[in-house]
Enzyme design. Structure first.
Site, PDB file in Angstrom:
ATOM      1  N   SER A   1       0.872  -1.175   0.000  1.00 41.26           N
ATOM      2  CA  SER A   1       0.000   0.000   0.000  1.00 41.26           C
ATOM      3  C   SER A   1       0.911   1.228   0.000  1.00 41.26           C
ATOM      4  O   SER A   1       2.092   1.116   0.361  1.00 41.26           O
ATOM      5  CB  SER A   1      -0.846   0.006   1.289  1.00 41.26           C
ATOM      6  OG  SER A   1      -1.496   1.250   1.472  1.00 41.26           O
TER       7      SER A   1
ATOM      8  N   TYR B   1      -1.876  -0.806  10.456  1.00 41.39           N
ATOM      9  CA  TYR B   1      -1.962  -1.132   9.034  1.00 41.39           C
ATOM     10  C   TYR B   1      -0.693  -0.681   8.311  1.00 41.39           C
ATOM     11  O   TYR B   1      -0.115  -1.428   7.512  1.00 41.39           O
ATOM     12  CB  TYR B   1      -3.197  -0.433   8.449  1.00 41.39           C
ATOM     13  CG  TYR B   1      -3.451  -0.699   6.985  1.00 41.39           C
ATOM     14  CD1 TYR B   1      -4.082  -1.866   6.571  1.00 41.39           C
ATOM     15  CD2 TYR B   1      -3.092   0.232   6.010  1.00 41.39           C
ATOM     16  CE1 TYR B   1      -4.340  -2.108   5.224  1.00 41.39           C
ATOM     17  CE2 TYR B   1      -3.341   0.006   4.659  1.00 41.39           C
ATOM     18  CZ  TYR B   1      -3.969  -1.168   4.273  1.00 41.39           C
ATOM     19  OH  TYR B   1      -4.222  -1.400   2.943  1.00 41.39           O
TER      20      TYR B   1
END
Ligand SMILES: NC(=O)c1ccc[n+]([C@@H]2O[C@H](COP(=O)([O-])OP(=O)(O)OC[C@H]3O[C@@H](n4cnc5c(N)ncnc54)[C@H](O)[C@@H]3O)[C@@H](O)[C@H]2O)c1
Length: 253
Positions: free
Chosen positions: A144, A157
């Site tokens: 990501s 995350y």
């Protein structure tokens, strides 16, 4: 856009929805046989139906990527279905945080790290022996932009996606001389269920999400699928250990 592939079989995890489903469909549209893996059987079977109704070849195998025995059984299932594995897209991931670092709890930490980090590690651990036995292949892991920099209110995350890049780069170097390429794709905000859960409850947040990207919009699942197919294709034969941002310019600012 058509790409050149020397292999025939692709595995996609987290393929019951979103980026994984779109990538499974894109592999199938290129004529590859696709194993659709997810712990959501209903969504996974729906992906297989979408592929078959477009004339492609796919099989669903249920797998929780956090469980070693299930991931090993998935690779056995890939061999049983199609006899080989050429490309793996390790994409299953979750995001459940609601606040800043000090608001997080141990269960959240273990859940996010379990799917996003342990899941990718287990998948590569069981894929690499297959690729070695066949003389090569390509792996793409979903990181990501939160693996390349800070992600406020998503600190666990962000840590998990930095870890995915660490696993990717290390595996790429370890197997570089064995014709196994390992890369990561780093999406910015992409219009999927994950995005809608995070942003659509509040229209201001959705506007903010679009504005985060210099191109002025969030990304589409097909735009990530195209990057994954490129990284697997023969066109990327000299690319390994790379974390490719597909982000509408957001990390260039
Ligand atoms: N959507 C975004 O904005 C965005 C941005 C950057 C990165 N990502 C990453 O892209 C990947 C796909 O996300 P998405 O947006 O398509 O999300 P999504 O929620 O639409 O799809 C994720 C899929 O993973 C599956 N999954 C979750 N835990 C699993 C487990 N333990 N075992 C097997 N399958 C499991 C889910 O069932 C689901 O089908 C994730 O790794 C996510 O972190 C998404």
């Amino acid at each position: 856009m058509s790409m050149k592939f020397s292999g025939q079989v692709a595995l996609v995890t987290g393929a019951a929805a979103g980026i994984g489903r779109a990538t499974a469909q894109a592999f199938a549209a290129e004529g590859l046989k696709v194993v659709v893996a997810d712990y959501d059987a209903q969504g996974g079977e729906a992906t297989v139906q979408l592929i078959r109704s477009a004339g492609g070849e796919a099989t669903f195998i249920r797998c929780d990527v956090t469980k070693d025995v299930e991931v090993k059984a998935l690779m056995d299932g890939v061999l049983a279905a199609y006899g080989r594995l050429d490309y793996a897209f390790n994409n299953a991931g979750i995001e459940i945080e609601k606040g800043k670092l000090a608001d997080g709890n141990e269960d959240e930490f273990d859940a996010i790290m379990g799917v996003n980090v342990k899941g990718v590690w287990l998948c590569m651990k069981h894929q690499i022996p297959l690729l070695l036995a066949q003389g090569g292949g390509a792996i793409v892991n979903t990181a990501s932009v939160a693996g390349l920099g800070a992600a406020p209110k998503m600190s666990i995350y962000a840590a998990s996606k930095h870890a995915v890049i660490g696993l990717t780069k290390s595996a790429a170097i370890e197997y570089a001389k064995k014709q196994i390429r390992v890369n990561a794709v780093c999406p910015a905000v992409i219009d999927t269920d994950m995005f809608r859960r995070a942003y659509e409850s509040d229209p201001k947040k959705a506007e903010f999400a679009a504005a985060m990207h210099p191109v002025g919009r969030v990304g589409k699942v097909e735009e990530i699928a195209a990057a994954v197919l490129y990284l697997c294709s023969d066109g990327a034969s000299f690319t390994t250990g790379h974390a490719l941002a597909v982000d509408g310019g957001s990390t260039a600012i």
